[in-house]
Design an enzyme around this catalytic site. Structure first.
Site, PDB file in Angstrom:
ATOM      1  N   TYR A  25      40.913  33.338  31.489  1.00 51.79           N
ATOM      2  CA  TYR A  25      39.590  32.831  31.527  1.00 51.79           C
ATOM      3  C   TYR A  25      38.453  33.420  30.998  1.00 51.79           C
ATOM      4  O   TYR A  25      37.709  32.662  30.449  1.00 51.79           O
ATOM      5  CB  TYR A  25      39.370  33.127  33.141  1.00 51.79           C
ATOM      6  CG  TYR A  25      37.928  32.892  33.555  1.00 51.79           C
ATOM      7  CD1 TYR A  25      37.125  31.663  33.701  1.00 51.79           C
ATOM      8  CD2 TYR A  25      37.064  34.268  33.972  1.00 51.79           C
ATOM      9  CE1 TYR A  25      35.758  31.747  34.043  1.00 51.79           C
ATOM     10  CE2 TYR A  25      35.923  33.947  34.191  1.00 51.79           C
ATOM     11  CZ  TYR A  25      35.113  32.849  34.395  1.00 51.79           C
ATOM     12  OH  TYR A  25      34.062  32.903  34.713  1.00 51.79           O
ATOM     13  N   GLU A  47      31.581  29.791  42.402  1.00 48.17           N
ATOM     14  CA  GLU A  47      30.896  31.336  42.711  1.00 48.17           C
ATOM     15  C   GLU A  47      30.390  31.311  44.119  1.00 48.17           C
ATOM     16  O   GLU A  47      30.308  32.620  44.531  1.00 48.17           O
ATOM     17  CB  GLU A  47      29.407  31.239  41.742  1.00 48.17           C
ATOM     18  CG  GLU A  47      29.910  31.391  40.010  1.00 48.17           C
ATOM     19  CD  GLU A  47      30.535  32.705  39.916  1.00 48.17           C
ATOM     20  OE1 GLU A  47      30.867  33.553  40.442  1.00 48.17           O
ATOM     21  OE2 GLU A  47      31.097  32.893  38.693  1.00 48.17           O
ATOM     22  N   TRP A  55      36.658  37.832  41.997  1.00 53.49           N
ATOM     23  CA  TRP A  55      36.727  36.390  41.070  1.00 53.49           C
ATOM     24  C   TRP A  55      38.011  36.150  40.898  1.00 53.49           C
ATOM     25  O   TRP A  55      38.281  34.748  40.967  1.00 53.49           O
ATOM     26  CB  TRP A  55      35.697  36.593  39.875  1.00 53.49           C
ATOM     27  CG  TRP A  55      35.781  35.374  39.105  1.00 53.49           C
ATOM     28  CD1 TRP A  55      36.143  35.335  37.770  1.00 53.49           C
ATOM     29  CD2 TRP A  55      35.062  34.244  39.474  1.00 53.49           C
ATOM     30  NE1 TRP A  55      35.494  34.175  37.364  1.00 53.49           N
ATOM     31  CE2 TRP A  55      35.170  33.499  38.285  1.00 53.49           C
ATOM     32  CE3 TRP A  55      34.564  33.686  40.613  1.00 53.49           C
ATOM     33  CZ2 TRP A  55      34.774  32.036  38.407  1.00 53.49           C
ATOM     34  CZ3 TRP A  55      34.412  32.504  40.738  1.00 53.49           C
ATOM     35  CH2 TRP A  55      34.404  31.415  39.457  1.00 53.49           C
TER      36      TRP A  55
END
Length: 198
Positions: A25, A47, A55
């Site tokens: 990522y 988010e 995350w």
């Protein structure tokens, strides 16, 4: 001071070294400018679900979120009803938080309103930086802020427009994800490749 870490001959931001999903990522997406409304909507949803969690947890469930939220099609998500909310609450593949699920549907509707007003969500979110990325030069992870005056302004404006789960910390993480802010540390190969393209 944090010692720069090198993985496979490439120095990277320290936060991404815990997991191969993080590294992928970081290398392929994080901090790269996004101007596609579909991708911006995807990150807006992801988010908001990340709030209070890591995350990495969200990234590991990303494909499940894609299936659950109609491939992040804003028009389809905006039409989700209470029955759909209940089905999503039974979906073990996503983060089953009723407030976040309902916020995602609400935000899809607000997203469409912004698109109508600004012709695109892209034009709206990038207006907070004058259409250009903010390139910071943090030396270590400790130098990367959680919020900024720009994320404060975005959060305040989105709140006025009825968005949910859009606090300044979420807005700042969103800006980092879609390249409105570049917070790669100065030793990171992504920062260096951005400084010297090609």
């Amino acid at each position: 001071m944090t010692t720069p870490v090198t993985t496979k001959d490439k120095p990277r931001c320290a936060w991404c070294l815990k997991d191969p999903i993080y590294i992928q990522y970081h290398d392929a997406e994080w901090g790269r400018p996004v101007h596609d409304d579909a991708v911006l909507f995807e990150f807006l949803i992801l988010e908001s679900f990340q709030a209070g969690l890591s995350w990495l947890t969200v990234l590991k469930k990303r494909e499940n979120f894609r299936k659950a939220f109609a491939s992040f099609d804003v028009n389809k998500v905006a039409r989700f009803d209470q029955k759909k909310v209940e089905r999503l609450m039974q979906d073990a593949g996503i983060i089953r938080n009723r407030l976040k699920i309902e916020a995602a549907i609400n935000n899809a509707r607000r997203f469409k309103e912004v698109q109508k007003e600004f012709s695109s969500f892209d034009r709206y979110v990038w207006s907070f930086t004058g259409g250009k990325p903010v390139v910071n030069r943090p030396r270590t992870l400790e130098d990367v802020p959680a919020t900024s005056p720009i994320s404060d302004a975005m959060s305040k404006d989105m709140g006025k427009r009825g968005f949910k789960f859009r606090g300044s910390t979420i807005c700042y993480a969103f800006m980092q994800a879609v390249g409105i802010v570049d917070d790669h540390t100065t030793n990171c190969w992504r920062k260096k490749s951005a400084d010297h393209p090609g």
